[in-house]
Structures are given as structure tokens and as C-alpha cells.
Design an enzyme around this catalytic site. Structure first.
Site, short mmCIF file in Angstrom:
data_model
loop_
_atom_site.label_atom_id
_atom_site.label_comp_id
_atom_site.label_asym_id
_atom_site.label_seq_id
_atom_site.Cartn_x
_atom_site.Cartn_y
_atom_site.Cartn_z
N SER A 74 25.87 -23.56 23.36
CA SER A 74 26.02 -23.38 21.92
C SER A 74 27.45 -23.58 21.45
O SER A 74 27.68 -23.97 20.29
CB SER A 74 25.54 -21.98 21.52
OG SER A 74 26.16 -20.99 22.30
N ASP A 236 27.03 -13.60 13.94
CA ASP A 236 26.53 -12.75 15.02
C ASP A 236 27.65 -12.06 15.79
O ASP A 236 27.40 -11.34 16.74
CB ASP A 236 25.65 -13.55 15.99
CG ASP A 236 26.41 -14.67 16.71
OD1 ASP A 236 27.62 -14.83 16.44
OD2 ASP A 236 25.79 -15.37 17.51
N HIS A 239 29.52 -15.95 18.44
CA HIS A 239 29.90 -17.35 18.37
C HIS A 239 31.01 -17.54 17.34
O HIS A 239 31.09 -16.79 16.37
CB HIS A 239 28.69 -18.21 17.99
CG HIS A 239 27.64 -18.24 19.05
ND1 HIS A 239 26.64 -17.31 19.13
CD2 HIS A 239 27.46 -19.09 20.09
CE1 HIS A 239 25.87 -17.58 20.19
NE2 HIS A 239 26.35 -18.64 20.79
#
Length: 346
Positions: A74, A236, A239
Site C-alpha cells: 500500500s 487511518d 498510512h
């Protein structure tokens, strides 16, 4: 066991197919399991697909185009942002196009949630596009999913080796320092930091041994996270945000330019005043894991690649390049002609 010996042992265990658990010990591994379960509960699992950064950059610049494959998890895909211009791929390709004054075609193969075991499929796909440069960002999900470090390193070694055998230059951003993540409380934060740093050091050794060069991500965003978490953390709190991804790409750009032989001649040799120099790989790997932006690449001393303490490497702190606004990728190199990357490379 010291950090240098531990990193060397972990990389050796991976190369020989060993488990590597003894590097940190079963007790610490058990604590990591608890840490990972807690982290996933607090942070959640990333599943949404970010914008795809695949496309042409540097419109109007001369050729031949630089072809880049972006692989990993990610952090490579750009999870958490809504605009493609905010992804690390767009920042990386736009900056390389501006610094090299060349067209760039980037193709992203990164997958949200990917672990190092996913690299094999990503490398398969990337090799079919004949890239000049492959940039890999992997490792954080291995830590939070308690994958044995030796297994993580073994998957990475295989991926780098295959890319290099195909003539692709490789730059790997090593596992970031997960001790900077706000939702993980002490003492689990310290466990995450120790584990991720040792994995990063072992990744560096493995990358260099297989012909690539590594760049430490370390705690590159740590100070910014502490000073302004709402700016450089995504929603979140795990990240990076759009500005965080810009920071990440800025660390990688100088090493990508070096890998492609696109830096000026006056930056060819290590500069002692910048704490650059030639070291055995294990010592350089441990130092790099603690200093974000540190590049490690193989070299020779007196015509020999190895000394008494292993592979010789250059440890570099590359100069950052001027910031470049990220572009939106174009689907075709030239809209009037309608050429695609497949047309150019056929």
C-alpha cells in the site's frame, strides 16, 4: 548479539532457507504477535484501491522514455489518497521526468495489503513490460502479519535477482520504522521498531547481494508525524497522507537517478563530509536502517567485491532534488498519434 551480527545472521538464514527466528528470539516473536493483532484491530486492514498511477509523465519532454515498474504494498500504491497526483507513483515519475528531462512511463503493480510473498506475481507482470527501473516498497505488512523475517527476505531476494537477471536496475525502499505509528502504544511500539529496523537491515544486505541498491525509509516521516500528525498521517493514522507520500518519493528520487546513471559527475564519489564512504555491507545496513534516506549499493575495493567482513558497499546520503508538482498521468504518450507504451517498446 549486536545489531550488525543479527542482520548478517538473518540475511544468511534467508539465503540458506533457515527459519531465522533465533535472531530475535521466540519470546520477542511472541510479543510481536500480540503487537500485530493489536495493530490490526486498532488500524484495521487496508482494502480500498487507490488511484492507479500508471501512465505517461513529462509530456513534451524528449525521449527515449524511462520505463519504470512500481512494485510492493500500500505504501507503493498510495493507499488513502483520492487523487492520482497524490500517489507516490505520480510523485516519483513526475520528479524523475523533471530531473532527467525525459519522458517517463510508470506502470504500477503494487497491491494494497501485499506481503513480500506477493512479489513473485508482481515481478512476473513487471518483466513483461521490459522496464528500465523497478522500484520496490515492501515489508511493513510482513511485520504486522508476523511473517518470519527470514521468509520476507528470501522472497525479496528472489524478486531482486530475477529483475537483475533481466537487465532491470532495482531500487528497494526498505521496511519503514513502525515505531513511528501513533496507534501502537509502548512497549509494543519498541518491539515494532526493533523488528522493522532489523528487517530493513537484512533487506539491505539481501538487495545488495543480489545486485540492487537499497534506500532506507526508516523514520523519514517520524518527526513530521509527531509535529503534525493530521498533515502527514492519512485518515487511518497508519498510512501516509498526500504530503507524506510526497516525502517518501523525495527520498527515492536521487537513488533512482543514480541507478539510471543520470546524476552529475560531481556526485559520483562518496563525500566524507556527508558521512559517506565504503563499508562492509552488514555494518552499512545497520547504519542505514537508523538513518532515513541512506542509500547502500555494492562497490569494489582494490578490484575485489568482498573483504574479510563481507561485501563492500558504498553508503551514500544523496542530495535531495528540488520539489516538483506531481502531474496527472496520460494514458497515451501522444494523444494526437495515440501511441501507447506497448507501441513504443514493440
Amino acid at each position: 548479539m549486536g545489531a550488525t551480527g543479527a542482520a548478517r545472521k538473518l540475511a544468511s538464514a534467508a539465503a540458506l532457507g533457515g527459519g531465522g527466528l533465533s535472531v530475535l528470539g521466540a519470546g520477542l516473536y511472541g510479543v510481536l504477535v500480540a503487537e500485530a493483532k493489536f495493530a490490526r484491530k486498532v488500524i484495521g486492514n487496508a482494502t480500498d484501491a487507490p488511484p492507479d498511477a500508471t501512465g505517461w509523465y513529462g509530456r513534451g519532454r524528449p525521449g527515449p522514455a524511462i520505463r519504470i515498474a512500481l512494485l510492493g504494498d500500500s505504501s507503493a500504491a498510495g493507499y488513502g489518497v483520492e487523487r492520482v497526483e497524490d500517489t507516490p507513483g505520480a510523485h516519483l515519475a513526475s520528479s524523475l521526468a523533471a530531473q532527467a528531462d525525459r519522458r517517463v512511463h510508470l506502470r504500477s503493480f503494487a497491491v494494497v495489503g501485499a506481503q513480500s510473498s506477493a512479489l513473485a506475481d508482481q515481478v512476473d507482470a513487471a518483466l513483461g513490460t521490459h522496464p528500465d527501473l523497478a522500484v520496490l516498497l515492501i515489508g511493513a505488512n510482513d511485520v504486522t502479519h508476523t511473517v518470519l523475517p527470514s521468509a520476507s527476505v528470501r522472497y525479496l531476494a528472489e524478486g531482486v535477482r530475477r529483475l537483475r537477471e533481466a537487465g532491470v536496475v532495482v531500487v528497494v525502499g526498505t521496511c519503514p520504522d513502525l515505531g513511528t505509528i501513533r496507534p501502537i502504544p509502548p512497549p509494543l511500539k519498541q518491539v515494532a521498531r526493533e523488528w522493522s529496523r532489523r528487517l530493513a537491515a537484512a533487506q539491505t544486505i539481501t538487495v545488495v547481494e543480489n545486485g540492487g541498491r537499497s534506500v532506507s525509509l526508516g523514520d523519514i516521516l517520524g518527526p513530521e508525524f509527531d509535529a503534525a500528525p493530521a498533515v502527514l498521517f492519512g485518515p487511518d493514522r497508519f498510512h501516509p497522507s498526500a504530503d507524506g507520500y510526497r516525502q517518501l518519493a523525495s527520498v527515492l528520487v536521487p537513488s533512482c537517478l543514480a541507478a539510471l546513471d543520470l546524476l552529475p559527475d560531481d556526485e559520483a564519489l562518496p563525500e566524507p563530509l556527508r558521512r559517506e564512504g565504503i563499508l562492509p555491507v552488514a555494518a552499512a545496513a545497520v547504519r542505514a536502517a537508523r538513518t532515513p534516506g541512506t542509500e547502500v549499493d555494492g562497490t569494489e575495493v582494490g578490484g575485489n567485491q568482498r573483504g574479510l567482513r563481507g561485501r563492500w558497499v558504498e553508503l551514500r546520503h544523496r542530495r535531495r532534488r528540488p520539489s516538483t508538482d506531481a502531474e496527472s498521468p496520460e494514458e497515451h504518450e501522444d494523444h494526437e498519434v495515440g501511441l501507447s507504451v506497448e507501441d513504443e517498446t514493440a
